[in-house]
Motif scaffolding. Structure first.
Motif, PDB file in Angstrom:
ATOM      1  N   TYR A 177       5.997  -9.733   1.612  1.00  0.00           N
ATOM      2  CA  TYR A 177       6.597  -9.127   1.787  1.00  0.00           C
ATOM      3  C   TYR A 177       5.870  -7.868   2.437  1.00  0.00           C
ATOM      4  CZ  TYR A 177       4.416  -7.865  -3.134  1.00  0.00           C
ATOM      5  OH  TYR A 177       3.979  -7.091  -3.933  1.00  0.00           O
ATOM      6  N   THR A 178       5.924  -6.835   2.903  1.00  0.00           N
ATOM      7  CA  THR A 178       5.818  -5.867   3.010  1.00  0.00           C
ATOM      8  C   THR A 178       6.483  -4.196   2.561  1.00  0.00           C
ATOM      9  OG1 THR A 178       6.254  -4.856   5.442  1.00  0.00           O
ATOM     10  CG2 THR A 178       4.192  -6.763   5.301  1.00  0.00           C
ATOM     11  N   LEU A 179       5.249  -3.483   2.057  1.00  0.00           N
ATOM     12  CA  LEU A 179       5.830  -1.672   1.604  1.00  0.00           C
ATOM     13  C   LEU A 179       5.084  -0.785   2.438  1.00  0.00           C
ATOM     14  CD1 LEU A 179       7.423  -0.042  -0.380  1.00  0.00           C
ATOM     15  CD2 LEU A 179       5.980  -0.318  -1.962  1.00  0.00           C
ATOM     16  N   HIS A 180       5.404  -0.079   3.483  1.00  0.00           N
ATOM     17  CA  HIS A 180       4.686   1.127   3.990  1.00  0.00           C
ATOM     18  C   HIS A 180       5.547   1.716   3.355  1.00  0.00           C
ATOM     19  CE1 HIS A 180       4.534  -2.564   6.428  1.00  0.00           C
ATOM     20  NE2 HIS A 180       3.180  -2.154   6.281  1.00  0.00           N
ATOM     21  N   GLY A 181       4.759   3.132   3.186  1.00  0.00           N
ATOM     22  CA  GLY A 181       4.774   4.106   2.709  1.00  0.00           C
ATOM     23  C   GLY A 181       5.906   5.649   3.292  1.00  0.00           C
ATOM     24  N   ASN A 182       5.343   5.581   4.740  1.00  0.00           N
ATOM     25  CA  ASN A 182       5.863   5.929   5.233  1.00  0.00           C
ATOM     26  C   ASN A 182       5.472   6.180   7.140  1.00  0.00           C
ATOM     27  OD1 ASN A 182       8.016   9.110   4.954  1.00  0.00           O
ATOM     28  ND2 ASN A 182       5.751  10.201   6.019  1.00  0.00           N
ATOM     29  N   PRO A 183       5.541   5.161   7.266  1.00  0.00           N
ATOM     30  CA  PRO A 183       6.255   4.751   9.107  1.00  0.00           C
ATOM     31  C   PRO A 183       6.827   5.705   9.933  1.00  0.00           C
ATOM     32  CG  PRO A 183       6.925   3.462   8.121  1.00  0.00           C
ATOM     33  CD  PRO A 183       6.702   3.649   6.718  1.00  0.00           C
ATOM     34  N   HIS A 184       6.333   5.585  11.268  1.00  0.00           N
ATOM     35  CA  HIS A 184       7.266   6.383  12.069  1.00  0.00           C
ATOM     36  C   HIS A 184       8.376   5.241  12.468  1.00  0.00           C
ATOM     37  CE1 HIS A 184       5.027  10.446  12.125  1.00  0.00           C
ATOM     38  NE2 HIS A 184       4.456   9.857  11.911  1.00  0.00           N
ATOM     39  N   GLY A 241       1.004  -0.992  -0.019  1.00  0.00           N
ATOM     40  CA  GLY A 241       0.325   0.339  -0.443  1.00  0.00           C
ATOM     41  C   GLY A 241       0.697   0.803  -0.014  1.00  0.00           C
ATOM     42  N   GLY A 242       2.083   1.318  -0.304  1.00  0.00           N
ATOM     43  CA  GLY A 242       2.919   2.259   0.029  1.00  0.00           C
ATOM     44  C   GLY A 242       3.756   2.681  -1.048  1.00  0.00           C
ATOM     45  N   PHE A 243       3.226   2.818  -2.164  1.00  0.00           N
ATOM     46  CA  PHE A 243       3.831   3.155  -3.539  1.00  0.00           C
ATOM     47  C   PHE A 243       3.060   4.990  -3.578  1.00  0.00           C
ATOM     48  CE2 PHE A 243       3.224  -0.855  -4.286  1.00  0.00           C
ATOM     49  CZ  PHE A 243       4.161  -1.597  -4.825  1.00  0.00           C
ATOM     50  N   VAL A 286       9.216   1.579   3.964  1.00  0.00           N
ATOM     51  CA  VAL A 286      10.626   0.521   4.855  1.00  0.00           C
ATOM     52  C   VAL A 286       9.640   0.041   3.680  1.00  0.00           C
ATOM     53  CG1 VAL A 286      10.553  -0.763   5.872  1.00  0.00           C
ATOM     54  CG2 VAL A 286      10.825   1.691   7.733  1.00  0.00           C
ATOM     55  N   LEU A 287      10.555  -1.187   3.061  1.00  0.00           N
ATOM     56  CA  LEU A 287      10.268  -2.638   2.583  1.00  0.00           C
ATOM     57  C   LEU A 287      10.974  -3.569   3.319  1.00  0.00           C
ATOM     58  CD1 LEU A 287       9.368  -3.722  -0.442  1.00  0.00           C
ATOM     59  CD2 LEU A 287      11.664  -3.262  -1.316  1.00  0.00           C
ATOM     60  N   SER A 288      10.295  -4.855   3.678  1.00  0.00           N
ATOM     61  CA  SER A 288      10.734  -5.576   4.258  1.00  0.00           C
ATOM     62  C   SER A 288      10.203  -6.992   3.945  1.00  0.00           C
ATOM     63  CB  SER A 288       9.882  -5.655   5.917  1.00  0.00           C
ATOM     64  OG  SER A 288      10.605  -4.418   5.889  1.00  0.00           O
TER      65      SER A 288
END
Length: 280
Positions: free
Chosen positions: A209-216, A169-171, A272-274
């Motif tokens: 995998y996960t992609l997060h756009g702007n985490p703290h 969801g983080g593109f 963050v991509l994990s």
């Protein structure tokens, strides 16, 4: 100071205890009448409940009592500097507050110890069906990622499997976009509304995998060490592309080496991509 293997193991056990007790605090208040305040200007995007505040106060007090030379950064504003120890607890007492306040059992408590910017201990509590104590996923540097007596491993393979779940969801427009191949064969997108929970489920192999756009920092600190110790990797994105995310120091390749403070951790945000290093 640099923590020894024995010290890391002892602190990991304390972090597990913190996660268990915080989980009880959250579950005692779940699906009960509660007031919800909002921290954002719009008044609906960034909720906070009594559970967030009570859980963070507990973690701040317990870490201070047991580790008086450690610093602390919590999402809801609690904090203290680490001083010469260079050790900071970075916590999100309730990640997934919107779910929690709406009665959805998809949330967690994320607890991490960061040594000079590097996550070295992590523990994440998640409620789970048919388990009174929920799930606690935990890890320490060099010790593997675990749930109880089960050692965890990220999903295998060098390409996503179309029928298995991912968080994509983080593109962010203008920064990075999925390729046509990834859109066609990138896995089934499912987000549970809790970044830290999703990273814990990368560590146990649920998410490919996960992609997060702007985490703290508090969203990902525990998850980074869980994924790493489960055989995975986390990457962040800067002006020169993707780079390994091993520290919260503002030092992508060519960056500066500023000391870690409450302020720097509180202001850290980055994609963050994990996942499995062969896949991401």
């Amino acid at each position: 100071m640099t923590l020894s293997a024995q010290e890391l193991q002892e602190i990991e056990q304390q972090a597990i205890g913190f996660a268990k007790k915080t989980g009880r605090i959250l579950m005692d208040r779940f699906q009960r009448p509660m007031s919800v305040d909002y921290k954002d200007k719009e008044g609906w995007k960034d909720p906070v409940t009594e559970a967030d505040k009570v859980a963070e106060a507990f973690l701040s007090e317990e870490t201070s009592r047991l580790f008086p030379d450690h610093g602390f950064v919590g999402e809801e504003g609690s904090g203290r500097e680490a001083g010469s120890s260079r050790l900071m607890w970075v916590v999100d007492p309730l990640d997934g507050t919107t779910n929690f306040s709406n009665g959805l059992p998809s949330f967690c408590c994320s607890i991490a110890l960061v040594e000079d910017g590097e996550p070295v201990v992590g523990a994440i509590y998640m409620p789970w069906p048919e388990t009174k104590e929920g799930r606690i996923i935990h890890a320490r540097k060099g010790g593997g990622a675990w749930e109880g007596e089960v050692r965890l491993q990220v999903a295998s393979g060098n390409k996503p499997i179309s029928g298995r779940v991912v968080v994509r969801g983080g593109f962010l427009p203008g920064r990075f976009r999925p390729s046509k191949d990834l859109l066609a064969n990138g896995g089934q997108q499912r987000s549970v509304g809790s970044t830290a929970s999703e990273l814990a489920m990368v560590a146990d192999g649920t998410y490919q995998y996960t992609l997060h756009g702007n985490p703290h920092s508090w969203d990902v600190a525990a998850g980074i060490i869980l994924v790493k110790e489960a055989g995975g990797t986390s990457l962040s994105h800067g002006k020169n592309g993707w780079y390994p995310l091993t520290t919260f120091k503002n030092n992508p390749p060519g960056g500066t080496q500023e000391p870690i403070t409450q302020e720097s951790l509180r202001h850290w945000q980055s994609p963050v991509l994990s996942g499995n290093p062969e896949m991401v």
